[in-house]
Design a protein around this motif. Structure first.
Motif, PDB file in Angstrom:
ATOM      1  N   GLY A   5       0.811  -1.210   0.000  1.00  0.00           N
ATOM      2  CA  GLY A   5       0.000   0.000   0.000  1.00  0.00           C
ATOM      3  C   GLY A   5       0.846   1.261   0.000  1.00  0.00           C
ATOM      4  O   GLY A   5       2.063   1.222   0.173  1.00  0.00           O
ATOM      5  N   LEU A   6       0.188   2.396  -0.184  1.00  0.00           N
ATOM      6  CA  LEU A   6       0.864   3.691  -0.222  1.00  0.00           C
ATOM      7  C   LEU A   6       0.559   4.456   1.065  1.00  0.00           C
ATOM      8  O   LEU A   6      -0.580   4.477   1.533  1.00  0.00           O
ATOM      9  CB  LEU A   6       0.391   4.503  -1.429  1.00  0.00           C
ATOM     10  N   TYR A   7       1.570   5.077   1.616  1.00  0.00           N
ATOM     11  CA  TYR A   7       1.377   5.831   2.853  1.00  0.00           C
ATOM     12  C   TYR A   7       0.597   7.119   2.594  1.00  0.00           C
ATOM     13  O   TYR A   7       0.848   7.828   1.619  1.00  0.00           O
ATOM     14  CB  TYR A   7       2.723   6.167   3.488  1.00  0.00           C
ATOM     15  N   CYS A   8      -0.331   7.388   3.497  1.00  0.00           N
ATOM     16  CA  CYS A   8      -1.164   8.585   3.409  1.00  0.00           C
ATOM     17  C   CYS A   8      -1.254   9.247   4.771  1.00  0.00           C
ATOM     18  O   CYS A   8      -1.260   8.572   5.810  1.00  0.00           O
ATOM     19  CB  CYS A   8      -2.588   8.223   2.965  1.00  0.00           C
ATOM     20  N   PRO A   9      -1.383  10.577   4.806  1.00  0.00           N
ATOM     21  CA  PRO A   9      -1.579  11.264   6.083  1.00  0.00           C
ATOM     22  C   PRO A   9      -2.946  10.918   6.655  1.00  0.00           C
ATOM     23  O   PRO A   9      -3.895  10.635   5.908  1.00  0.00           O
ATOM     24  CB  PRO A   9      -1.488  12.743   5.699  1.00  0.00           C
ATOM     25  N   THR A  10      -3.048  10.952   7.966  1.00  0.00           N
ATOM     26  CA  THR A  10      -4.313  10.592   8.610  1.00  0.00           C
ATOM     27  C   THR A  10      -5.318  11.740   8.597  1.00  0.00           C
ATOM     28  O   THR A  10      -6.429  11.602   9.117  1.00  0.00           O
ATOM     29  CB  THR A  10      -4.056  10.146  10.055  1.00  0.00           C
ATOM     30  N   GLY A  11      -4.967  12.852   8.021  1.00  0.00           N
ATOM     31  CA  GLY A  11      -5.904  13.964   7.916  1.00  0.00           C
ATOM     32  C   GLY A  11      -5.371  15.023   6.962  1.00  0.00           C
ATOM     33  O   GLY A  11      -4.251  14.924   6.459  1.00  0.00           O
ATOM     34  N   PHE A  12      -6.196  16.027   6.716  1.00  0.00           N
ATOM     35  CA  PHE A  12      -5.815  17.137   5.847  1.00  0.00           C
ATOM     36  C   PHE A  12      -5.750  18.413   6.688  1.00  0.00           C
ATOM     37  O   PHE A  12      -6.792  18.931   7.106  1.00  0.00           O
ATOM     38  CB  PHE A  12      -6.825  17.313   4.717  1.00  0.00           C
ATOM     39  N   PRO A  13      -4.559  18.921   6.941  1.00  0.00           N
ATOM     40  CA  PRO A  13      -4.455  20.156   7.742  1.00  0.00           C
ATOM     41  C   PRO A  13      -5.079  21.326   7.000  1.00  0.00           C
ATOM     42  O   PRO A  13      -4.807  21.547   5.825  1.00  0.00           O
ATOM     43  CB  PRO A  13      -2.944  20.336   7.915  1.00  0.00           C
ATOM     44  N   ALA A  14      -5.923  22.063   7.689  1.00  0.00           N
ATOM     45  CA  ALA A  14      -6.630  23.180   7.059  1.00  0.00           C
ATOM     46  C   ALA A  14      -5.764  24.432   7.042  1.00  0.00           C
ATOM     47  O   ALA A  14      -5.036  24.726   7.996  1.00  0.00           O
ATOM     48  CB  ALA A  14      -7.931  23.456   7.802  1.00  0.00           C
ATOM     49  N   LEU A  15      -5.839  25.162   5.937  1.00  0.00           N
ATOM     50  CA  LEU A  15      -5.179  26.461   5.828  1.00  0.00           C
ATOM     51  C   LEU A  15      -6.165  27.541   6.268  1.00  0.00           C
ATOM     52  O   LEU A  15      -7.173  27.783   5.606  1.00  0.00           O
ATOM     53  CB  LEU A  15      -4.715  26.703   4.393  1.00  0.00           C
ATOM     54  N   ALA A  16      -5.864  28.165   7.401  1.00  0.00           N
ATOM     55  CA  ALA A  16      -6.730  29.209   7.933  1.00  0.00           C
ATOM     56  C   ALA A  16      -6.469  30.532   7.223  1.00  0.00           C
ATOM     57  O   ALA A  16      -5.516  30.670   6.450  1.00  0.00           O
ATOM     58  CB  ALA A  16      -6.494  29.350   9.437  1.00  0.00           C
ATOM     59  N   ALA A  17      -7.323  31.514   7.512  1.00  0.00           N
ATOM     60  CA  ALA A  17      -7.196  32.826   6.868  1.00  0.00           C
ATOM     61  C   ALA A  17      -5.823  33.440   7.122  1.00  0.00           C
ATOM     62  O   ALA A  17      -5.210  34.031   6.219  1.00  0.00           O
ATOM     63  CB  ALA A  17      -8.300  33.753   7.375  1.00  0.00           C
ATOM     64  N   GLU A  18      -5.300  33.262   8.339  1.00  0.00           N
ATOM     65  CA  GLU A  18      -3.985  33.826   8.644  1.00  0.00           C
ATOM     66  C   GLU A  18      -2.875  33.110   7.890  1.00  0.00           C
ATOM     67  O   GLU A  18      -1.837  33.707   7.572  1.00  0.00           O
ATOM     68  CB  GLU A  18      -3.719  33.792  10.150  1.00  0.00           C
ATOM     69  N   ASP A  19      -3.102  31.818   7.581  1.00  0.00           N
ATOM     70  CA  ASP A  19      -2.128  31.093   6.769  1.00  0.00           C
ATOM     71  C   ASP A  19      -2.057  31.668   5.366  1.00  0.00           C
ATOM     72  O   ASP A  19      -0.964  31.878   4.813  1.00  0.00           O
ATOM     73  CB  ASP A  19      -2.497  29.602   6.689  1.00  0.00           C
ATOM     74  N   TRP A  20      -3.220  31.917   4.778  1.00  0.00           N
ATOM     75  CA  TRP A  20      -3.246  32.464   3.424  1.00  0.00           C
ATOM     76  C   TRP A  20      -2.602  33.843   3.371  1.00  0.00           C
ATOM     77  O   TRP A  20      -1.885  34.174   2.428  1.00  0.00           O
ATOM     78  CB  TRP A  20      -4.680  32.528   2.909  1.00  0.00           C
ATOM     79  N   GLU A  21      -2.857  34.641   4.400  1.00  0.00           N
ATOM     80  CA  GLU A  21      -2.258  35.976   4.443  1.00  0.00           C
ATOM     81  C   GLU A  21      -0.738  35.877   4.502  1.00  0.00           C
ATOM     82  O   GLU A  21      -0.023  36.608   3.816  1.00  0.00           O
ATOM     83  CB  GLU A  21      -2.785  36.736   5.662  1.00  0.00           C
ATOM     84  N   ALA A  22      -0.253  34.936   5.320  1.00  0.00           N
ATOM     85  CA  ALA A  22       1.193  34.769   5.442  1.00  0.00           C
ATOM     86  C   ALA A  22       1.791  34.210   4.157  1.00  0.00           C
ATOM     87  O   ALA A  22       2.839  34.675   3.687  1.00  0.00           O
ATOM     88  CB  ALA A  22       1.506  33.843   6.612  1.00  0.00           C
ATOM     89  N   LEU A  23       1.128  33.230   3.560  1.00  0.00           N
ATOM     90  CA  LEU A  23       1.626  32.607   2.336  1.00  0.00           C
ATOM     91  C   LEU A  23       1.733  33.616   1.193  1.00  0.00           C
ATOM     92  O   LEU A  23       2.671  33.579   0.395  1.00  0.00           O
ATOM     93  CB  LEU A  23       0.710  31.452   1.924  1.00  0.00           C
ATOM     94  N   ALA A  24       0.765  34.511   1.120  1.00  0.00           N
ATOM     95  CA  ALA A  24       0.760  35.503   0.040  1.00  0.00           C
ATOM     96  C   ALA A  24       2.001  36.385   0.069  1.00  0.00           C
ATOM     97  O   ALA A  24       2.464  36.854  -0.976  1.00  0.00           O
ATOM     98  CB  ALA A  24      -0.501  36.362   0.125  1.00  0.00           C
ATOM     99  N   GLY A  25       2.551  36.590   1.256  1.00  0.00           N
ATOM    100  CA  GLY A  25       3.713  37.459   1.372  1.00  0.00           C
ATOM    101  C   GLY A  25       5.051  36.737   1.276  1.00  0.00           C
ATOM    102  O   GLY A  25       6.103  37.374   1.376  1.00  0.00           O
ATOM    103  N   MET A  26       5.020  35.436   1.070  1.00  0.00           N
ATOM    104  CA  MET A  26       6.260  34.644   1.023  1.00  0.00           C
ATOM    105  C   MET A  26       6.729  34.442  -0.405  1.00  0.00           C
ATOM    106  O   MET A  26       5.965  34.564  -1.360  1.00  0.00           O
ATOM    107  CB  MET A  26       6.025  33.265   1.649  1.00  0.00           C
ATOM    108  N   ASP A  27       8.015  34.093  -0.541  1.00  0.00           N
ATOM    109  CA  ASP A  27       8.502  33.605  -1.825  1.00  0.00           C
ATOM    110  C   ASP A  27       8.225  32.107  -1.911  1.00  0.00           C
ATOM    111  O   ASP A  27       7.651  31.514  -0.983  1.00  0.00           O
ATOM    112  CB  ASP A  27       9.987  33.916  -2.001  1.00  0.00           C
TER     113      ASP A  27
END
Length: 497
Positions: A28-50
């Motif tokens: 079998g193939l390894y899979c994560p046991t869940g999907f970590p959610a990207l919160a609004a603050e994550d998106w704000e931070a990601l937008a400013g990153m390279d």
């Protein structure tokens, strides 16, 4: 975050263990046991990153036994400006009609596989340390063209590793073959097989589950691992570039934050589009994931025929060879996710595939898949027309695989009337497939494939990537060709590296 096998979710392992071992012992193939959610603050931070920052951030959501400092260091090394031609690692190029080309081929081997395989050596060697593994990691790779060279480039002369790549002798482009057989490094081996990619992929999986082979390698101080997208450490870095593309589109005004996009991906083994699916499960605003196939349209049929998967069909060698695949390994992960981690169901379906070459997904499970995906296929003629049209109308040069995705997306838009802005994954430099691109543009072919670089440059006034131009005149190091039935015996070559 823990990881489980698609065929046995009872045994949980760390991310480092999953990456170090590549594939579960049950196949079998390894899979994560869940999907970590990207919160609004994550998106704000990601937008400013390279890109380096975004990649480290996304990986940190899944690889929780790695520190933020470790991942930032790996990303800085993997996506160094000198490797990708500048700081814009995965640029988004806007075309007309709401189309946005996500160019994933600016790395050292000129294909999208670099986006993950420049990162994987750092993740793998760190995973070996974290798990206390002292054996040498023997990395087996089956390739339909691009993965092989990208893996060889990423792992050559990496301490504590050996790598062996298998490719179908008549199933890759001349440029892809030249890239592999001239690879430098004292820990690398390349073997051609008489067969197709599916034969190579099945053989590699068989080696992983062959207890005798594993025991013999163990006695010699070696262990098996993989650099194919069956390895979670290969797949996880790909999630980042879809998140990054969305951030760039927001910054460029193509969409508003929170506005949905479509994503169209040319795919054979299903890993690239699965990464987009995982990004959606994390919160990336996606309307439809559009799976683009070439003439080997087993995936298109799967989506169009209600979850019926059947590899019992003719296999075609096409101008988009990296998609010439009938057994799409990462579809197994999608089935696992869509069935709410039903490992018994997945194991049963994979057994049916192995024994009879087909299976049928239950209606309730397929309904979840159908809500997220659409699909289409494109033959060589239509791909060539698309290359020519894009050049004539947009002055945009693309390769054969990207052309498949563009054509499938155009057909989707006409069929559905959906005008949602789209990200189209551009997966390889057109110079990796010079002959097909030159023919599509009406140019004159030469005999030597490397010479085609000059022909395509003259035809389009576009410079060839330096990693490809540097191949001219280089003699091959690897010329071994074996029957597919004899692949198991080639594992002994690892002892001599």
């Amino acid at each position: 975050m823990d990881y489980v096998s698609t065929r046995n979710k009872a045994a949980r392992v760390t991310a480092a263990y999953a990456i170090a071992n590549g594939i579960a012992s049950d196949g079998g193939l390894y899979c994560p046991t869940g999907f970590p959610a990207l919160a609004a603050e994550d998106w704000e931070a990601l937008a400013g990153m390279d890109y380096k920052g975004r990649a480290a951030c996304i990986l940190g959501k899944f690889l929780t036994d790695f520190s933020a400092e470790e991942l930032a260091d790996y990303a800085a090394k993997a996506y160094a400006d000198e490797k990708f031609g500048g700081a814009d690692t995965a640029p988004v190029v806007a075309l007309g009609g709401g189309r946005n080309m996500l160019e994933l081929w600016h790395g050292p081997t000129c294909a999208f596989k670099d986006m993950a395989l420049q990162m994987l050596p750092h993740l793998l060697t760190a995973s070996l340390r974290k798990t206390g593994e002292t054996r040498t990691a023997c990395i087996l790779v089956a390739t339909s063209g691009d993965t092989g060279k990208a893996a060889l480039d990423g792992f050559h002369d990496v301490q504590g590793t050996k790598i062996m790549v298998y490719y179908p002798v008549d199933g890759v482009s001349p440029m892809q073959k030249l890239q592999m057989v001239t690879q430098e490094g004292g820990n690398v081996e390349v073997v051609a097989i008489r067969g197709n990619f599916d034969d190579a992929q099945s053989a590699v999986k068989r080696i992983f589950t062959d207890e005798k082979t594993r025991e013999e390698l163990d006695r010699d101080g070696m262990m098996l691992s993989s650099a194919n997208s069956i390895n979670w450490g290969r797949l996880a870095p790909q999630i980042a570039y879809y998140v990054s593309a969305y951030c760039d589109m927001v910054k460029g005004g193509a969409v508003e934050m929170g506005e949905k996009i479509n994503i169209c991906v040319p795919t054979g083994n299903f890993g690239n589009i699965l990464a987009a699916y995982i990004a959606k499960r994390m919160g990336l605003p996606v309307n439809k994931l559009i799976c683009a196939s070439n003439r080997n349209n087993v995936l298109t049929d799967f989506f169009k025929k209600g979850g019926a998967y059947d590899r019992n069909r003719d296999f075609y060698t096409t101008t988009s060879p990296s998609m010439d695949i009938l057994i799409s390994s990462n579809l197994e992960r999608l089935l696992f996710f869509a069935s709410d981690y039903d490992d018994k169901l997945v194991a049963e379906l994979m057994d049916k595939l192995a024994r009879g070459g087909s299976y049928q997904v239950a209606k309730d499970v397929f309904a979840k898949i159908d809500a997220d995906f659409d699909a289409g296929c494109c033959d060589d003629r239509a791909a060539a027309e698309t290359i020519r049209t894009l050049w004539e109308t947009e002055h945009y040069l693309c390769d054969t695989h990207t052309a498949v995705a563009v054509r499938v997306y155009e057909d989707y838009r006409v069929r559905t009337g959906d005008e949602t802005p789209v990200v189209i994954a551009s997966t390889a430099s057109p110079f990796k497939f010079c002959r097909s691109v030159i023919e599509a543009l009406g140019g004159t072919l030469e005999k030597d494939d490397v010479t085609q670089l000059d022909v395509l440059t003259a035809l389009t006034d576009t410079p060839a990537p330096s990693p490809l131009a540097a191949l001219a005149g280089r003699p091959p190091r690897f010329e071994r060709v074996v029957d597919k039935a004899d692949i198991l015996s080639t594992v002994s070559l690892l002892r001599d590296l």
